[in-house]
Design a protein around this motif. Structure first.
Motif, PDB file in Angstrom:
ATOM      1  N   GLN A 140       0.824  -1.207   0.000  1.00 33.40           N
ATOM      2  CA  GLN A 140       0.000   0.000   0.000  1.00 33.40           C
ATOM      3  C   GLN A 140       0.861   1.260   0.000  1.00 33.40           C
ATOM      4  N   TYR A 141       1.990   1.216   0.677  1.00 34.49           N
ATOM      5  CA  TYR A 141       2.912   2.348   0.686  1.00 34.49           C
ATOM      6  C   TYR A 141       3.779   2.416  -0.579  1.00 34.49           C
ATOM      7  N   ASN A 142       3.631   1.412  -1.449  1.00 30.90           N
ATOM      8  CA  ASN A 142       4.426   1.368  -2.680  1.00 30.90           C
ATOM      9  C   ASN A 142       5.928   1.331  -2.358  1.00 30.90           C
ATOM     10  N   LEU A 143       6.276   0.539  -1.349  1.00 30.13           N
ATOM     11  CA  LEU A 143       7.663   0.468  -0.888  1.00 30.13           C
ATOM     12  C   LEU A 143       8.229  -0.948  -0.928  1.00 30.13           C
ATOM     13  N   LEU A 144       7.619  -1.824  -1.715  1.00 34.04           N
ATOM     14  CA  LEU A 144       8.078  -3.209  -1.750  1.00 34.04           C
ATOM     15  C   LEU A 144       9.506  -3.318  -2.258  1.00 34.04           C
ATOM     16  N   HIS A 145       9.808  -2.654  -3.362  1.00 32.95           N
ATOM     17  CA  HIS A 145      11.156  -2.746  -3.925  1.00 32.95           C
ATOM     18  C   HIS A 145      12.174  -2.022  -3.038  1.00 32.95           C
ATOM     19  N   GLU A 146      11.734  -0.959  -2.375  1.00 30.24           N
ATOM     20  CA  GLU A 146      12.626  -0.280  -1.430  1.00 30.24           C
ATOM     21  C   GLU A 146      12.945  -1.182  -0.239  1.00 30.24           C
ATOM     22  N   LEU A 147      11.957  -1.968   0.193  1.00 27.96           N
ATOM     23  CA  LEU A 147      12.199  -2.911   1.288  1.00 27.96           C
ATOM     24  C   LEU A 147      13.222  -3.964   0.868  1.00 27.96           C
ATOM     25  N   ALA A 148      13.043  -4.502  -0.327  1.00 28.90           N
ATOM     26  CA  ALA A 148      13.998  -5.500  -0.825  1.00 28.90           C
ATOM     27  C   ALA A 148      15.399  -4.897  -0.904  1.00 28.90           C
ATOM     28  N   GLY A 149      15.483  -3.651  -1.366  1.00 30.45           N
ATOM     29  CA  GLY A 149      16.782  -2.995  -1.449  1.00 30.45           C
ATOM     30  C   GLY A 149      17.410  -2.788  -0.084  1.00 30.45           C
ATOM     31  N   ALA A 150      16.593  -2.407   0.898  1.00 34.44           N
ATOM     32  CA  ALA A 150      17.107  -2.182   2.246  1.00 34.44           C
ATOM     33  C   ALA A 150      17.622  -3.469   2.873  1.00 34.44           C
ATOM     34  N   LEU A 151      16.985  -4.587   2.526  1.00 33.90           N
ATOM     35  CA  LEU A 151      17.387  -5.888   3.083  1.00 33.90           C
ATOM     36  C   LEU A 151      18.457  -6.566   2.229  1.00 33.90           C
ATOM     37  N   GLY A 152      18.760  -5.977   1.081  1.00 32.64           N
ATOM     38  CA  GLY A 152      19.769  -6.554   0.201  1.00 32.64           C
ATOM     39  C   GLY A 152      19.329  -7.858  -0.423  1.00 32.64           C
ATOM     40  N   CYS A 153      18.051  -7.938  -0.794  1.00 36.16           N
ATOM     41  CA  CYS A 153      17.536  -9.177  -1.362  1.00 36.16           C
ATOM     42  C   CYS A 153      16.648  -8.879  -2.564  1.00 36.16           C
ATOM     43  N   SER A 154      16.158  -9.925  -3.197  1.00 30.10           N
ATOM     44  CA  SER A 154      15.218  -9.791  -4.300  1.00 30.10           C
ATOM     45  C   SER A 154      13.832 -10.212  -3.816  1.00 30.10           C
ATOM     46  N   LEU A 155      12.813  -9.983  -4.635  1.00 29.75           N
ATOM     47  CA  LEU A 155      11.463 -10.405  -4.252  1.00 29.75           C
ATOM     48  C   LEU A 155      11.396 -11.918  -4.077  1.00 29.75           C
ATOM     49  N   GLY A 156      12.270 -12.633  -4.772  1.00 29.49           N
ATOM     50  CA  GLY A 156      12.310 -14.083  -4.651  1.00 29.49           C
ATOM     51  C   GLY A 156      12.852 -14.565  -3.329  1.00 29.49           C
ATOM     52  N   ASP A 157      13.435 -13.655  -2.542  1.00 32.06           N
ATOM     53  CA  ASP A 157      13.950 -14.015  -1.221  1.00 32.06           C
ATOM     54  C   ASP A 157      12.912 -13.804  -0.127  1.00 32.06           C
ATOM     55  N   PHE A 158      11.710 -13.372  -0.520  1.00 30.07           N
ATOM     56  CA  PHE A 158      10.616 -13.240   0.430  1.00 30.07           C
ATOM     57  C   PHE A 158       9.780 -14.519   0.433  1.00 30.07           C
ATOM     58  N   ALA A 159       9.137 -14.771   1.559  1.00 35.82           N
ATOM     59  CA  ALA A 159       8.171 -15.871   1.657  1.00 35.82           C
ATOM     60  C   ALA A 159       6.930 -15.331   2.341  1.00 35.82           C
ATOM     61  N   VAL A 160       5.767 -15.707   1.828  1.00 34.80           N
ATOM     62  CA  VAL A 160       4.499 -15.227   2.373  1.00 34.80           C
ATOM     63  C   VAL A 160       3.596 -16.412   2.685  1.00 34.80           C
ATOM     64  N   LEU A 161       2.591 -16.176   3.484  1.00 36.26           N
ATOM     65  CA  LEU A 161       1.635 -17.233   3.802  1.00 36.26           C
ATOM     66  C   LEU A 161       0.792 -17.557   2.571  1.00 36.26           C
ATOM     67  N   PRO A 162       0.439 -18.818   2.373  1.00 36.25           N
ATOM     68  CA  PRO A 162      -0.339 -19.219   1.194  1.00 36.25           C
ATOM     69  C   PRO A 162      -1.661 -18.468   1.059  1.00 36.25           C
ATOM     70  N   GLN A 163      -2.228 -18.057   2.174  1.00 34.30           N
ATOM     71  CA  GLN A 163      -3.538 -17.403   2.127  1.00 34.30           C
ATOM     72  C   GLN A 163      -3.465 -15.926   1.743  1.00 34.30           C
ATOM     73  N   LEU A 164      -2.265 -15.355   1.597  1.00 33.61           N
ATOM     74  CA  LEU A 164      -2.158 -13.919   1.324  1.00 33.61           C
ATOM     75  C   LEU A 164      -2.922 -13.510   0.068  1.00 33.61           C
ATOM     76  N   LYS A 165      -2.781 -14.269  -1.005  1.00 33.38           N
ATOM     77  CA  LYS A 165      -3.429 -13.885  -2.264  1.00 33.38           C
ATOM     78  C   LYS A 165      -4.946 -13.877  -2.132  1.00 33.38           C
ATOM     79  N   PHE A 166      -5.465 -14.706  -1.245  1.00 35.69           N
ATOM     80  CA  PHE A 166      -6.915 -14.728  -1.017  1.00 35.69           C
ATOM     81  C   PHE A 166      -7.331 -13.597  -0.073  1.00 35.69           C
ATOM     82  N   GLN A 167      -6.491 -13.327   0.930  1.00 29.95           N
ATOM     83  CA  GLN A 167      -6.787 -12.242   1.858  1.00 29.95           C
ATOM     84  C   GLN A 167      -6.842 -10.899   1.134  1.00 29.95           C
ATOM     85  N   LEU A 168      -5.977 -10.723   0.139  1.00 30.29           N
ATOM     86  CA  LEU A 168      -5.921  -9.467  -0.598  1.00 30.29           C
ATOM     87  C   LEU A 168      -6.791  -9.471  -1.854  1.00 30.29           C
TER      88      LEU A 168
END
Length: 208
Positions: free
Chosen positions: A14-42
């Protein structure tokens, strides 16, 4: 690997900061893991429902990028994992799953927007293994603090202040009627983290 709870995932998009978060953590979006239900929750399979849930087309697009790139959190149901035995009304099933996923994976960290779950975790007794988790737990305010350390302040501030509906505490930190300066924002975020540190009896670790 960085585990994102559904609250952090939603708010960062919502803050449009996903890529900034990845940059701050020194990772790519592929280095994130989310709960399976996220796509349904959103509600990501329906454009109109996703827009209503997230509030902007940019947020919907980022949420879909995240779900497409991230892996799903999986927990092997082994009796040797004591965190699978957490049974507290103040820790929901999603947070319990994420805590259990941390167990045995020393290179994994968790970003959660549910500070109540962290406070509840600090009150669990008889599980020494929990002590080792605190160095790998990050709250939403710390995530934003880390983003500020690697991104242009004016850009981050503009994105956060454009969405005062997302999180009241964060909105106050960045300034609701007028933009707060960087020093004030950093101090406000640190203040929220110090409060969490106190609420967890000193177990939540502040950033160095």
């Amino acid at each position: 690997m960085y585990l994102l709870d559904s609250d952090v995932a939603k708010k960062i998009c919502q803050y449009n900061l996903l890529h900034e978060l990845a940059g701050a953590l020194g990772c790519s979006l592929g280095d994130f893991a989310v709960l399976p239900q996220l796509k349904f929750q959103l509600k990501l399979t329906k454009d109109d429902k996703a827009l209503a849930k997230l509030g902007s087309f940019e947020a919907v697009d980022l949420a879909r990028q995240l779900v497409a790139s991230a892996s799903e959190v999986e927990v092997v149901a082994e009796s040797a994992n004591p965190l699978l035995q957490l049974n507290r009304p103040d820790i929901d099933s999603g947070e319990a799953t994420l805590f259990a996923a941390l167990y045995g994976h020393e290179d994994t960290e968790l970003l959660s927007g549910d500070k109540r779950a962290y406070v509840a975790l600090s009150k669990v007794e008889g599980m020494p293994v929990i002590d080792a988790l605190w160095a790998r737990l990050i709250c939403l305010e710390e995530a934003l603090y880390l983003i500020l350390g690697s991104s242009e302040f004016q850009l981050v501030s503009a994105k956060v202040r454009a969405r005062p509906d997302v999180d009241t505490s964060v909105s106050i930190a960045f300034g609701r009627t007028a933009e707060n300066p960087l020093e004030s924002v950093v101090e406000a975020l640190l203040s929220y983290m110090r409060s969490l540190e106190a609420d967890t009896s000193g177990k939540y670790l502040l950033p160095c």
